[in-house]
Motif scaffolding. Structure first.
Motif, mmCIF file in Angstrom:
data_model
loop_
_atom_site.group_PDB
_atom_site.id
_atom_site.type_symbol
_atom_site.label_atom_id
_atom_site.label_comp_id
_atom_site.label_asym_id
_atom_site.label_seq_id
_atom_site.Cartn_x
_atom_site.Cartn_y
_atom_site.Cartn_z
ATOM 1 N N THR A 61 0.884 -1.344 -0.109
ATOM 2 C CA THR A 61 0.233 -0.090 -0.009
ATOM 3 C C THR A 61 0.744 1.247 0.208
ATOM 4 O OG1 THR A 61 -1.654 -1.302 1.234
ATOM 5 C CG2 THR A 61 -1.775 1.187 1.010
ATOM 6 N N GLY A 62 2.229 1.219 0.642
ATOM 7 C CA GLY A 62 2.772 2.276 0.903
ATOM 8 C C GLY A 62 3.415 2.791 -0.346
ATOM 9 N N ASN A 63 4.101 1.480 -1.177
ATOM 10 C CA ASN A 63 4.670 1.756 -2.600
ATOM 11 C C ASN A 63 3.409 2.257 -3.596
ATOM 12 O OD1 ASN A 63 6.877 0.728 -1.574
ATOM 13 N ND2 ASN A 63 6.534 -1.426 -2.214
ATOM 14 N N ARG A 64 2.177 1.918 -3.340
ATOM 15 C CA ARG A 64 1.305 2.537 -4.551
ATOM 16 C C ARG A 64 1.012 3.787 -4.143
ATOM 17 N NH1 ARG A 64 -1.357 -2.439 -3.587
ATOM 18 N NH2 ARG A 64 -2.693 -1.585 -2.232
ATOM 19 N N TYR A 65 1.123 4.172 -2.782
ATOM 20 C CA TYR A 65 0.753 5.438 -2.386
ATOM 21 C C TYR A 65 2.072 6.530 -2.865
ATOM 22 C CZ TYR A 65 0.034 9.812 0.186
ATOM 23 O OH TYR A 65 -0.249 11.080 0.598
ATOM 24 N N GLY A 119 -10.857 18.229 -13.527
ATOM 25 C CA GLY A 119 -11.180 16.956 -14.352
ATOM 26 C C GLY A 119 -10.345 15.772 -13.889
ATOM 27 N N LEU A 120 -10.875 14.663 -14.133
ATOM 28 C CA LEU A 120 -10.522 13.358 -13.823
ATOM 29 C C LEU A 120 -10.650 12.551 -14.844
ATOM 30 C CD1 LEU A 120 -9.309 11.189 -11.477
ATOM 31 C CD2 LEU A 120 -11.688 11.000 -10.924
ATOM 32 N N ASP A 121 -9.391 11.861 -15.386
ATOM 33 C CA ASP A 121 -9.303 10.773 -16.477
ATOM 34 C C ASP A 121 -8.360 9.796 -16.036
ATOM 35 O OD1 ASP A 121 -10.524 11.185 -19.294
ATOM 36 O OD2 ASP A 121 -9.209 9.559 -19.250
ATOM 37 N N ILE A 151 -11.384 6.709 -11.505
ATOM 38 C CA ILE A 151 -12.631 6.781 -10.545
ATOM 39 C C ILE A 151 -12.909 5.781 -9.415
ATOM 40 C CG2 ILE A 151 -13.875 8.233 -11.910
ATOM 41 C CD1 ILE A 151 -15.750 5.794 -12.631
ATOM 42 N N ASN A 152 -12.222 4.601 -9.674
ATOM 43 C CA ASN A 152 -12.236 3.513 -8.562
ATOM 44 C C ASN A 152 -11.357 3.450 -7.572
ATOM 45 O OD1 ASN A 152 -14.263 1.776 -10.182
ATOM 46 N ND2 ASN A 152 -12.810 1.362 -11.426
ATOM 47 N N ASP A 153 -10.448 4.563 -7.581
ATOM 48 C CA ASP A 153 -9.766 4.863 -6.504
ATOM 49 C C ASP A 153 -10.287 5.548 -5.408
ATOM 50 O OD1 ASP A 153 -7.336 5.311 -4.905
ATOM 51 O OD2 ASP A 153 -6.146 5.913 -6.606
ATOM 52 N N THR A 154 -10.812 4.753 -4.322
ATOM 53 C CA THR A 154 -11.275 5.633 -3.419
ATOM 54 C C THR A 154 -10.437 6.618 -2.617
ATOM 55 O OG1 THR A 154 -10.917 3.652 -1.910
ATOM 56 C CG2 THR A 154 -12.901 3.782 -2.972
ATOM 57 N N ALA A 158 -11.377 10.628 -2.273
ATOM 58 C CA ALA A 158 -11.375 11.276 -0.709
ATOM 59 C C ALA A 158 -10.417 12.301 -0.930
ATOM 60 C CB ALA A 158 -11.089 10.159 0.043
ATOM 61 N N LYS A 159 -9.362 12.063 -1.346
ATOM 62 C CA LYS A 159 -8.340 13.275 -1.230
ATOM 63 C C LYS A 159 -8.921 14.575 -2.048
ATOM 64 C CE LYS A 159 -4.331 15.088 -0.529
ATOM 65 N NZ LYS A 159 -3.821 15.332 0.990
ATOM 66 N N LEU A 160 -9.475 14.344 -3.300
ATOM 67 C CA LEU A 160 -10.032 15.193 -4.090
ATOM 68 C C LEU A 160 -11.217 16.132 -3.521
ATOM 69 C CD1 LEU A 160 -10.197 13.761 -7.808
ATOM 70 C CD2 LEU A 160 -9.081 15.984 -7.062
ATOM 71 N N PHE A 161 -12.175 15.304 -2.615
ATOM 72 C CA PHE A 161 -13.065 15.785 -1.962
ATOM 73 C C PHE A 161 -12.402 16.636 -0.445
ATOM 74 C CE2 PHE A 161 -15.679 13.806 -5.069
ATOM 75 C CZ PHE A 161 -16.696 14.541 -5.191
#
Length: 186
Positions: A61-65, A119-121, A151-154, A158-161
């Motif tokens: 998880t840390g590596n992906r972050y 935008g998000l893509d 858009i599947n990346d919660t 969450a960060k955007l909102f």
């Protein structure tokens, strides 16, 4: 050389001969022999495996972050600037699929009207990604920041909102699934 009778019979009647050979093996066998001890060893191994797996998932998880293409102070500043509303009663809109044909035109129209637009893509390869990158550059020239993400990346959503309190979401992202009815010409 000791005879077989010397090995089998004790030297003193009424006493047992202690064989010191293999005593470590017997102690190990005694340690693992009882059911309760085996149960405790099994629990220990399960706990060890579970802690290893949870540690591995923490590292993954840390590596992906850290490998994500979003986040950081500069990124947040770009998101906030793009979402800035420039008209009375305007909206702050998150446009998903912003680098697509319709998403680009909707984003430009909202921005031209004075609304804040982000935008998000995910820039998938169903259509030519260079076409989407060119649209992203055009949107950037008009003050629309396009986040590259799914858009599947919660965590991303969450960060955007968290960074912007969007008033609206224009959901135009889609997984293209239309197939040709006839084979395309060569």
């Amino acid at each position: 050389m000791p005879s077989i009778q010397d090995e089998l019979l004790p030297s003193t009647p009424g006493k047992f001969k202690i064989d010191h050979r293999g005593s470590h093996h017997r102690q190990l066998h005694r340690c693992f022999a009882s059911t309760s001890t085996m149960f405790l060893w099994a629990l220990f191994l399960i706990a060890l495996t579970a802690s290893y797996l949870s540690f591995q998932s923490f590292i993954d998880t840390g590596n992906r972050y850290f490998a994500a293409s979003w986040g950081g102070i500069q990124w947040e500043r770009q998101v906030r600037n793009s979402a800035q509303i420039h008209r009375s009663g305007g909206m702050s809109v998150l446009v998903t699929g912003a680098a697509g044909f319709v998403g680009t035109h909707v984003s430009l129209a909202l921005k031209k009207r004075g609304d804040g637009v982000v935008g998000l893509d995910n820039f998938n390869s169903y259509y030519d990604p260079s076409l989407k990158k060119a649209r992203k550059a055009m949107l950037q020239d008009h003050g629309v920041f396009v986040v590259e993400g799914d858009i599947n990346d919660t965590r991303l959503l969450a960060k955007l909102f968290d960074v912007v309190a969007f008033t609206h979401v224009m959901h135009l992202a889609a997984q293209a699934g239309v197939r040709y009815a006839v084979p395309p010409p060569p």
